[in-house]
Write an enzyme that holds these catalytic residues in place. Structure first.
Site, PDB file in Angstrom:
ATOM      1  N   MET A 257     -46.937 -23.959  29.055  1.00  0.00           N
ATOM      2  CA  MET A 257     -47.945 -23.504  30.276  1.00  0.00           C
ATOM      3  C   MET A 257     -47.168 -22.934  31.450  1.00  0.00           C
ATOM      4  O   MET A 257     -46.914 -23.515  32.478  1.00  0.00           O
ATOM      5  CB  MET A 257     -48.588 -24.862  30.544  1.00  0.00           C
ATOM      6  CG  MET A 257     -49.635 -25.376  29.517  1.00  0.00           C
ATOM      7  SD  MET A 257     -49.725 -27.308  29.539  1.00  0.00           S
ATOM      8  CE  MET A 257     -48.484 -27.596  28.291  1.00  0.00           C
TER       9      MET A 257
ATOM     10  N   GLY B 227     -52.942 -38.133  29.487  1.00  0.00           N
ATOM     11  CA  GLY B 227     -54.033 -39.257  29.655  1.00  0.00           C
ATOM     12  C   GLY B 227     -55.248 -38.680  30.214  1.00  0.00           C
ATOM     13  O   GLY B 227     -56.104 -39.750  30.628  1.00  0.00           O
TER      14      GLY B 227
ATOM     15  N   ASP C  67     -55.967 -30.263  21.776  1.00  0.00           N
ATOM     16  CA  ASP C  67     -54.855 -30.745  22.534  1.00  0.00           C
ATOM     17  C   ASP C  67     -55.667 -31.117  24.078  1.00  0.00           C
ATOM     18  O   ASP C  67     -55.890 -30.500  24.724  1.00  0.00           O
ATOM     19  CB  ASP C  67     -53.902 -29.732  23.009  1.00  0.00           C
ATOM     20  CG  ASP C  67     -52.757 -30.242  23.881  1.00  0.00           C
ATOM     21  OD1 ASP C  67     -52.551 -31.436  24.111  1.00  0.00           O
ATOM     22  OD2 ASP C  67     -51.924 -29.380  24.410  1.00  0.00           O
ATOM     23  N   GLY C  68     -55.539 -32.723  24.068  1.00  0.00           N
ATOM     24  CA  GLY C  68     -56.080 -33.417  25.302  1.00  0.00           C
ATOM     25  C   GLY C  68     -57.000 -34.431  24.939  1.00  0.00           C
ATOM     26  O   GLY C  68     -58.114 -33.929  24.292  1.00  0.00           O
TER      27      GLY C  68
ATOM     28  N   HIS D 111     -45.555 -25.803  23.427  1.00  0.00           N
ATOM     29  CA  HIS D 111     -46.556 -25.255  24.464  1.00  0.00           C
ATOM     30  C   HIS D 111     -46.279 -24.904  25.685  1.00  0.00           C
ATOM     31  O   HIS D 111     -46.177 -26.027  26.532  1.00  0.00           O
ATOM     32  CB  HIS D 111     -47.681 -26.629  24.322  1.00  0.00           C
ATOM     33  CG  HIS D 111     -48.904 -26.255  24.976  1.00  0.00           C
ATOM     34  ND1 HIS D 111     -49.902 -27.371  25.305  1.00  0.00           N
ATOM     35  CD2 HIS D 111     -49.577 -25.004  25.438  1.00  0.00           C
ATOM     36  CE1 HIS D 111     -50.980 -26.689  25.929  1.00  0.00           C
ATOM     37  NE2 HIS D 111     -50.691 -25.412  26.183  1.00  0.00           N
TER      38      HIS D 111
ATOM     39  N   MET E 240     -43.930 -26.993  31.095  1.00  0.00           N
ATOM     40  CA  MET E 240     -44.814 -26.595  32.459  1.00  0.00           C
ATOM     41  C   MET E 240     -43.991 -25.992  33.478  1.00  0.00           C
ATOM     42  O   MET E 240     -42.951 -26.577  33.771  1.00  0.00           O
ATOM     43  CB  MET E 240     -45.485 -27.809  33.015  1.00  0.00           C
ATOM     44  CG  MET E 240     -46.032 -28.501  31.840  1.00  0.00           C
ATOM     45  SD  MET E 240     -47.394 -29.916  32.487  1.00  0.00           S
ATOM     46  CE  MET E 240     -47.905 -30.521  31.030  1.00  0.00           C
TER      47      MET E 240
ATOM     48  N   ASP F 284     -44.657 -30.086  25.795  1.00  0.00           N
ATOM     49  CA  ASP F 284     -45.264 -29.403  26.865  1.00  0.00           C
ATOM     50  C   ASP F 284     -44.267 -28.759  27.859  1.00  0.00           C
ATOM     51  O   ASP F 284     -43.816 -29.517  28.800  1.00  0.00           O
ATOM     52  CB  ASP F 284     -46.344 -30.272  27.306  1.00  0.00           C
ATOM     53  CG  ASP F 284     -47.326 -30.697  26.475  1.00  0.00           C
ATOM     54  OD1 ASP F 284     -48.112 -29.679  26.068  1.00  0.00           O
ATOM     55  OD2 ASP F 284     -47.699 -31.868  26.157  1.00  0.00           O
TER      56      ASP F 284
ATOM     57  N   SER G  11     -47.476 -35.560  21.550  1.00  0.00           N
ATOM     58  CA  SER G  11     -47.020 -34.897  22.700  1.00  0.00           C
ATOM     59  C   SER G  11     -45.947 -35.844  23.338  1.00  0.00           C
ATOM     60  O   SER G  11     -46.407 -37.095  23.669  1.00  0.00           O
ATOM     61  CB  SER G  11     -48.207 -34.403  23.632  1.00  0.00           C
ATOM     62  OG  SER G  11     -47.621 -34.350  24.809  1.00  0.00           O
TER      63      SER G  11
ATOM     64  N   GLY H 181     -51.137 -37.536  22.920  1.00  0.00           N
ATOM     65  CA  GLY H 181     -49.915 -37.944  23.729  1.00  0.00           C
ATOM     66  C   GLY H 181     -50.002 -39.448  23.972  1.00  0.00           C
ATOM     67  O   GLY H 181     -49.499 -40.198  23.225  1.00  0.00           O
ATOM     68  N   SER H 182     -51.122 -39.550  24.694  1.00  0.00           N
ATOM     69  CA  SER H 182     -51.224 -41.113  25.160  1.00  0.00           C
ATOM     70  C   SER H 182     -51.596 -41.986  24.149  1.00  0.00           C
ATOM     71  O   SER H 182     -51.177 -43.101  24.067  1.00  0.00           O
ATOM     72  CB  SER H 182     -52.098 -41.165  26.584  1.00  0.00           C
ATOM     73  OG  SER H 182     -53.234 -40.367  26.335  1.00  0.00           O
TER      74      SER H 182
ATOM     75  N   HIS I 250     -44.924 -32.213  19.488  1.00  0.00           N
ATOM     76  CA  HIS I 250     -45.432 -31.120  20.672  1.00  0.00           C
ATOM     77  C   HIS I 250     -44.714 -31.193  21.971  1.00  0.00           C
ATOM     78  O   HIS I 250     -44.765 -32.348  22.472  1.00  0.00           O
ATOM     79  CB  HIS I 250     -46.736 -31.340  20.772  1.00  0.00           C
ATOM     80  CG  HIS I 250     -47.794 -30.625  21.539  1.00  0.00           C
ATOM     81  ND1 HIS I 250     -48.183 -29.537  21.128  1.00  0.00           N
ATOM     82  CD2 HIS I 250     -48.015 -30.659  23.095  1.00  0.00           C
ATOM     83  CE1 HIS I 250     -48.905 -28.836  22.124  1.00  0.00           C
ATOM     84  NE2 HIS I 250     -48.860 -29.596  23.209  1.00  0.00           N
TER      85      HIS I 250
ATOM     86  N   GLY J 150     -52.060 -29.955  32.107  1.00  0.00           N
ATOM     87  CA  GLY J 150     -51.045 -30.157  33.497  1.00  0.00           C
ATOM     88  C   GLY J 150     -50.843 -31.471  33.071  1.00  0.00           C
ATOM     89  O   GLY J 150     -49.597 -31.834  33.453  1.00  0.00           O
TER      90      GLY J 150
ATOM     91  N   MET K  11     -57.690 -26.068  24.614  1.00  0.00           N
ATOM     92  CA  MET K  11     -57.501 -27.145  25.142  1.00  0.00           C
ATOM     93  C   MET K  11     -58.796 -27.857  25.476  1.00  0.00           C
ATOM     94  O   MET K  11     -59.756 -27.366  25.610  1.00  0.00           O
ATOM     95  CB  MET K  11     -57.011 -26.730  26.640  1.00  0.00           C
ATOM     96  CG  MET K  11     -55.391 -26.364  26.571  1.00  0.00           C
ATOM     97  SD  MET K  11     -54.372 -27.369  26.149  1.00  0.00           S
ATOM     98  CE  MET K  11     -54.231 -28.603  27.122  1.00  0.00           C
TER      99      MET K  11
HETATM  100  C1  DX5 Z   1     -51.623 -31.473  28.694  1.00  0.00           C
HETATM  101  C2  DX5 Z   1     -50.780 -31.302  27.572  1.00  0.00           C
HETATM  102  C3  DX5 Z   1     -51.071 -32.084  26.447  1.00  0.00           C
HETATM  103  C4  DX5 Z   1     -50.785 -33.527  26.694  1.00  0.00           C
HETATM  104  C5  DX5 Z   1     -51.712 -34.470  26.060  1.00  0.00           C
HETATM  105  O1  DX5 Z   1     -51.570 -30.313  29.480  1.00  0.00           O
HETATM  106  O2  DX5 Z   1     -50.779 -29.644  27.131  1.00  0.00           O
HETATM  107  O3  DX5 Z   1     -50.274 -31.692  25.489  1.00  0.00           O
HETATM  108  O4  DX5 Z   1     -49.594 -34.091  26.812  1.00  0.00           O
HETATM  109  O5  DX5 Z   1     -51.979 -35.681  26.407  1.00  0.00           O
HETATM  110  P1  DX5 Z   1     -53.181 -36.834  26.002  1.00  0.00           P
HETATM  111  O6  DX5 Z   1     -52.911 -36.915  24.556  1.00  0.00           O
HETATM  112  O7  DX5 Z   1     -52.512 -37.912  26.599  1.00  0.00           O
HETATM  113  O8  DX5 Z   1     -54.282 -36.121  26.502  1.00  0.00           O
HETATM  114 ZN    ZN Z   2     -49.932 -29.471  24.991  1.00  0.00          ZN
END
Ligand code: DX5
Ligand code: ZN
Length: 228
Positions: A73, A150, A180-181, A71, A42, A40, A15, A202-203, A38, A147, A142
């Site tokens: 949101m 991290g 995811d997450g 993705h 939002m 995101d 992500s 992501g992180s 990926h 949102g 999820m």
């Molecule tokens: C959160 C996103 C994720 C997010 C994941 O709403 O959908 O894709 O970036 O980040 P990490 O891997 O850091 O939880």
């Molecule tokens: Zn995502």
């Protein structure tokens, strides 16, 4: 078109939510060994955060050598999801909670030659979706509240992954399960063992010294568990 995922393998989707957007070219190069990017999206309504719209996603598509996994949101999934297919995303995932006509939307997306995914927030049960899950290429479960990046992985989602995988296998459907997450070296194996085969991180990847090393470590850990 590049396909971001299929049911017969394990796929790592970094992500870019916590990447440095001012250096997006370099940030995309760091993850070039991954399977997909990926992205995101939002809208500050469905989730309390605001990120990209279609024109930024189009620029990411143009810069990336990898397929784009969008993705969404966003509250207005029915009317706005198509735009992400039109700007070149290879997979478009919308939230079930935001869609009034999820089957129609999935069919419209697939008609545009993109893979269609459906996402569930942690508190949304998977069971009501199972009768229509064959309309989708992917189910995104999820493992944090959507949102922000991290956050910590919600262990309580593992039984939901397991139930979804069992139902999909029982119906002989080809549907990937994405998590995811909070996905990291510490959590990815439990997700794979429960039945996920597409992993967003992501992180874990962007905070690593060497993103390519992190991607291959995550892939290796996931591959210890057979696809279901
Ligand atoms: C959160 C996103 C994720 C997010 C994941 O709403 O959908 O894709 O970036 O980040 P990490 O891997 O850091 O939880
Ligand atoms: Zn995502």
């Amino acid at each position: 078109m590049n396909t971001p995922y299929s049911t017969d393998g394990h796929f790592i989707h970094p992500s870019i939510l916590n990447a440095d957007f001012m250096s997006i070219g370099t940030e995309l190069e760091r993850i070039s060994t991954a399977d997909s990017v990926h992205v995101d999206v939002m809208d500050n309504h469905f989730v309390p955060n605001l990120t990209f719209g279609p024109s930024m996603v189009e620029q990411i598509v143009q810069r990336s050598t990898l397929p784009i996994d969008a993705h969404l949101m966003i509250a207005e999934a029915d009317t706005e999801a198509q735009a992400y297919a039109e700007v070149g995303a290879s997979s478009v995932t919308f939230h079930l909670e935001a869609a009034r006509a999820p089957v129609k939307l999935a069919r419209d997306l697939r008609r545009k030659n993109v893979q269609a995914g459906v996402a569930l927030r942690p508190a949304t049960p998977v069971e009501p979706l199972l009768d229509i899950i064959g309309e989708f290429d992917m189910l995104l479960l999820m493992t944090v509240e959507p949102g922000f990046g991290g956050q910590s992985f919600l262990e309580s989602m593992l039984p939901k992954i397991r139930r979804a995988r069992a139902a999909i296998s029982e119906s002989n459907l080809e549907v990937s399960i994405q998590v995811d997450g909070g996905v990291s070296r510490e959590t990815i194996e439990r997700c794979a063992e429960a039945g996920a085969n597409v992993f967003v991180a992501g992180s874990a990847i962007y905070r690593a010294q060497d993103a390519a090393d992190e991607i291959s470590a995550l892939r290796e850990l996931a591959q210890r568990h057979p696809t279901h």
